[in-house]
Design an enzyme around this catalytic site. Structure first.
Site, mmCIF file in Angstrom:
data_model
loop_
_atom_site.group_PDB
_atom_site.id
_atom_site.type_symbol
_atom_site.label_atom_id
_atom_site.label_comp_id
_atom_site.label_asym_id
_atom_site.label_seq_id
_atom_site.Cartn_x
_atom_site.Cartn_y
_atom_site.Cartn_z
ATOM 1 N N GLY A 1 -3.316 6.949 1.749
ATOM 2 C CA GLY A 1 -4.112 5.815 1.269
ATOM 3 C C GLY A 1 -5.572 5.968 1.677
ATOM 4 N N GLN A 2 -6.449 5.451 0.823
ATOM 5 C CA GLN A 2 -7.884 5.517 1.124
ATOM 6 C C GLN A 2 -8.291 4.591 2.267
ATOM 7 O OE1 GLN A 2 -10.954 4.804 -2.059
ATOM 8 N NE2 GLN A 2 -11.967 3.943 -0.253
ATOM 9 N N GLY B 1 0.837 -1.213 0.000
ATOM 10 C CA GLY B 1 0.000 0.000 0.000
ATOM 11 C C GLY B 1 0.867 1.255 0.000
ATOM 12 N N HIS B 2 1.848 1.290 0.925
ATOM 13 C CA HIS B 2 2.771 2.445 0.961
ATOM 14 C C HIS B 2 3.538 2.548 -0.356
ATOM 15 C CE1 HIS B 2 2.774 1.338 5.416
ATOM 16 N NE2 HIS B 2 2.381 2.600 5.435
ATOM 17 N N SER C 1 -2.083 -3.544 5.639
ATOM 18 C CA SER C 1 -1.886 -2.687 6.805
ATOM 19 C C SER C 1 -0.642 -3.177 7.540
ATOM 20 C CB SER C 1 -3.100 -2.814 7.739
ATOM 21 O OG SER C 1 -2.773 -2.358 9.034
#
Ligand code: PAF
Length: 280
Positions: A147-148, A36-37, A185
């Protein structure tokens, strides 16, 4: 690649590059980087001349019984991953650099923090917006990437940028998921194998909710009940909240019309996970 630990040095470095006409993208993180990052860093690298990734586990956004101490800090691995994804600079200030003795100024967010995570984590968003504005002032970026998955956080930060007339753009990027749907996460690594299997119930519930809305069901109460049933059928899961809110104001809605966000926070064992889906 350069690692900078002092705010003044960071500002000086960026000023030099701004004078040379370079655009700056900032990806604020607390480290323990995952895909994600990395998707944020890659996007920042596409849209800016210089990419700064900040790695700082911000003590003031954790509650007294939360996971500040055990939050993963694999710094060397993070640096490698960030650089591979396109980071030019790692900004890694210590807590004493960010909050030196005598520090006393905090940014107070408004109504957007009344519900969702804000209702369950008092002082969390005050800590987030305070550190974020300090990171913005340290890095002097043109764009910052979030991030959403942290939907409320992104909305609160956009509101702060608007309210405080900051001259920068906030870019919110899609949730990146594991193959089985679990939103990525840094906290997923707390999960035991059994908990990891259970954790897919968040995405499963959102998937069912989306199908309900697509089929014309707009009653928020009915959709929330269905989400709760799915999550509660899982023995390791405990609902913190299930909410359907207006996507802009974050106020709960009774009927889904226009843009709405379906947001959940669920404990899987001792690990609190969040996920969301934006409709419309
Ligand atoms: O989303 C996070 O990782 C953190 O809340 C942030 C934005 C880096 C502030 O500490």
């Amino acid at each position: 690649m350069k690692i900078i630990r002092k705010i003044e040095q960071m500002q000086e470095y960026i000023r030099k590059h701004r004078r040379a006409g370079k655009t700056i993208g900032l990806v604020p993180t607390m480290g323990a980087l995952h895909e994600g990052h990395l998707s944020l860093i890659r996007r920042a690298a596409r849209e800016n001349d210089l990419v700064v990734v900040s790695i700082f586990v911000n003590p003031i956004q954790f509650g007294p019984n939360e996971d500040f101490k055990k939050y993963p800090r694999p710094f060397a691995k993070d640096v490698k991953l960030a650089v591979k994804a396109g980071a030019d600079i790692i900004f890694n200030p210590g807590a004493g650099e960010m909050y030196p003795p005598g520090y006393q100024t905090y940014v107070e967010p408004g109504e957007l923090t009344a519900g969702l995570c804000g209702a369950f984590r008092p002082a969390h968003f005050r800590g987030v917006v305070t550190v974020v504005i300090k990171l913005f002032n340290s890095v002097l970026a043109d764009r910052a990437y979030f991030g959403q998955k942290d939907y409320q956080q992104a909305q609160v930060i956009k509101q702060m940028v608007k309210d405080l007339n900051l001259q920068m753009q906030i870019v919110v990027c899609p949730i990146i998921r594991e193959k089985d749907g679990l939103a990525m996460s840094s906290r997923n690594q707390y999960l035991s194998p059994e908990e990891r299997r259970s954790a897919t119930c968040l995405h499963e519930a959102l998937r069912v909710a989306k199908a309900m809305v697509s089929s014309g069901i707009k009653d928020a109460g009915k959709i929330k009940r269905e989400i709760r049933n799915i999550i509660q059928s899982n023995l390791l899961a405990k609902v913190d909240y299930i909410e359907i809110v207006d996507a802009g104001s974050l106020e709960p809605v009774k009927q889904i019309k226009g843009q709405a966000a379906i947001a959940l926070a669920v404990f899987i064992g001792k690990t609190r996970l969040i996920d969301n889906m934006v409709w419309g």
